[in-house]
Write an enzyme that holds these catalytic residues in place. Structure first.
Site: not given
Ligand code: ACM
Ligand code: ZN
Length: 549
Positions: A178, A207, A276, A340, A489-491
């Site tokens: 991300r 991803d 992903h 997911e 996580w780095t969104e």
């Protein structure tokens, strides 16, 4: 007010062994102390490259924190600091090979990391079974040091510290898809993990939003799949209009593996599949069920696009990618993602449905045919990786189609997946969102923090986690819980300072979950010990969240 000070109180600063994570046993006599001053020596076995490197680390850390410059004096039995592997202790002491009464036994592989520190009138001795134990001991000494220039030296109260970690797997993860982070930054990240006694770095390399691992047989994959046209910013549906990219060459990955190994950290690479993965589909649209077109995703949410399980080229692609991954990363564990994975494309894809038929998959009421199709992919990949001596890790969705033979479950949607896997005799890494997701807000008041993905995970909650869930798992089942991992996580996390702001002090809390027995843990006491660690962060320039709930 007049305070009478002895010269010692005026000038020398004093070590405090109550560090994070807290050692198993610390017995200190504050009435006696050893004084460490510049010019004194550090002794070690020069024939042992790892012990030599650990001595160098210790020399650098002591100088960085206190200004005291020690000499490296291999073999000098009278040196102020001595690094000793138990086997090399004098025979006269009746210490058998790799046995020392000072070293605790520990659980399985964790025993290798045991260490002890003694401080007495002769100086400071670091004892260990293996060089990794010397490294852990050196980190403990580092974290015990008073911080600030200590011209008159530092006093170290006499002590005997004995320590061994509770869990053999103590991990932290970072999403570099991300947002991309430089190798130099990743080295700093590894340094912070090592400071906390972590021994596993789970590197999320790919991803939807960017493919960041160079595959030499497929050069366009990273060249094109790493770049998105623009990125969303904040939460208002705005985009920045700027191309964003970056990937890691195999040489850079190898360099990071080497750097991590010197700090006793294993790097577990993750290529997330079969979902992903739209960044890869954007380069090879034939690998998707619809044939595309696809894009490196610009928004920071999920995607319904997945690898086509019915297309034989898909397995060829995965074997090429994972084959090169194995060439670069020596890790025993390889993460295949598996989280997911929406099944809508597979349900309407003739190739996937034909594959389901060919495999004779039938819905057994517990596992849908599409979930079983994902398990079939996992089996194929597991066989491929087993041949290379590796074991697979998958996110807990891998349970949904039936777990593969030797698969390790990373339980993130709570602990239920981990419990189910342990009950089935599978190894588990606990990383439930409620305790271990460091992308969540850490303060209730959102206005006092940078925008995050949402939710709320205060330090106190992370600290309270008990990964063995003793009310649900028997003693035997608990043996399958390898350990605990913090995930980042780095969104919404684009910059190094922000990474550390999210990581710390929650990793401090999780490091005690990973390292300490439950009866050692006390959040109020932890907070008092954190004061000193924060001074260390200030000294070495690591950011952290100043507030704590
Ligand atoms: C995950 O957080 N999707 C594993
Ligand atoms: Zn398909």
């Amino acid at each position: 007010m007049l305070i009478m000070c002895t010269p010692l109180m005026l000038w020398a600063q004093t070590a405090d062994y109550r560090i994070i994570p807290l050692p198993k046993s610390v017995e200190t006599d504050t009435t006696k102390a050893f004084t460490l001053t510049s010019g004194m020596g550090i002794a070690y076995d020069a024939a042992d490259a790892e012990a030599s490197r650990n001595a160098l680390f210790l020399q650098q850390w002591i100088e960085e924190l206190t200004g005291i410059r020690l000499q490296l004096t291999p073999g000098n039995k009278k040196a102020a600091i001595r690094l000793q592997i138990a086997a090399s202790q004098p025979k006269g002491k009746r210490v058998r090979k790799n046995k020392s009464p000072l070293l605790l036994e520990g659980n399985g592989e964790a025993a290798e990391e045991a260490y002890a520190i003694t401080v007495d009138a002769t100086g400071i001795v670091l004892h260990a079974r293996k060089p990794v134990g010397l490294f852990r001991a050196a980190q403990t000494l580092r974290k015990s040091l008073p911080i600030g220039e200590a011209k008159a030296g530092i006093t170290l109260p006499f002590t005997r510290i004995q320590d061994v970690p509770r869990f053999s797997y103590r991990g932290a993860h970072l999403d570099t898809s991300r947002h991309f982070f430089t190798v130099d930054f990743l080295k700093q990240y590894l340094d912070v993990l090592a400071l906390h006694g972590c021994n596993q770095f789970h590197w999320h390399l790919t991803d939807n939003q960017g493919w960041r691992f160079e595959v030499k047989a497929l050069p366009d994959l990273a060249l094109k799949g790493s770049v998105r046209k623009q990125s969303h910013i904040g939460r208002a549906g705005l985009y920045d209009g700027q191309p964003y990219g970056g990937y890691y060459t195999q040489d850079e990955c190898r360099e990071l593996v080497r750097y991590a190994a010197e700090r006793y950290i294993n790097i577990i690479p993750e290529i997330d599949m079969p979902a992903h993965i739209e960044s890869a589909l954007s380069v090879y649209p034939n690998l998707g069920c619809t044939g595309g077109p696809y894009n490196v995703v610009q928004h920071l949410g999920g995607s319904s696009e997945v690898l086509c399980a019915g297309n034989p080229e898909t397995m060829t692609f995965l074997k090429t990618v994972f084959g090169e991954l194995c060439d670069v990363f020596p890790s025993k564990f390889i993460h295949i993602g598996g989280d997911e994975c929406p099944k809508s494309r597979w349900k309407s894809c003739p190739k996937c449905q034909a594959r389901i038929k060919e495999l004779g998959l039938v819905d057994d009421g517990k596992h849908s045919v599409e979930n079983q199709l994902q398990s079939w992919m996992n089996h194929e990949l597991e066989a491929f990786l087993n041949e290379r001596g590796r074991d697979i890790i998958g996110w807990d969705e891998v349970l949904e189609g039936g777990l593969t033979e030797g698969g390790i479950v990373m339980s993130w949607r709570g602990t239920d997946g981990g419990i189910e896997a342990a009950q089935q005799g599978h190894r588990v890494i606990m990383t439930p969102t409620d305790y271990c997701y460091l992308d969540y807000y850490q303060l209730r008041d959102h206005d006092r923090q940078p925008v995050s993905i949402g939710y709320y995970l205060p330090v106190s909650k992370s600290y309270s986690f008990e990964p063995l869930v003793p009310d649900k798992l028997s003693d035997e089942e608990q043996q399958y819980i390898l350990g605990v991992q913090a995930n980042l996580w780095t969104e919404y996390v684009a910059w190094p300072q922000h990474v550390f702001y999210m990581l710390l002090p929650r990793l401090d809390a999780i490091s005690e979950v990973q390292w300490c027995r439950p009866d050692q843990k006390d959040f109020e006491d932890f907070k008092t010990r954190l004061v000193h660690l924060r001074q260390l962060y200030d000294r070495i320039g690591i950011n952290y969240c100043r507030d704590m709930e």
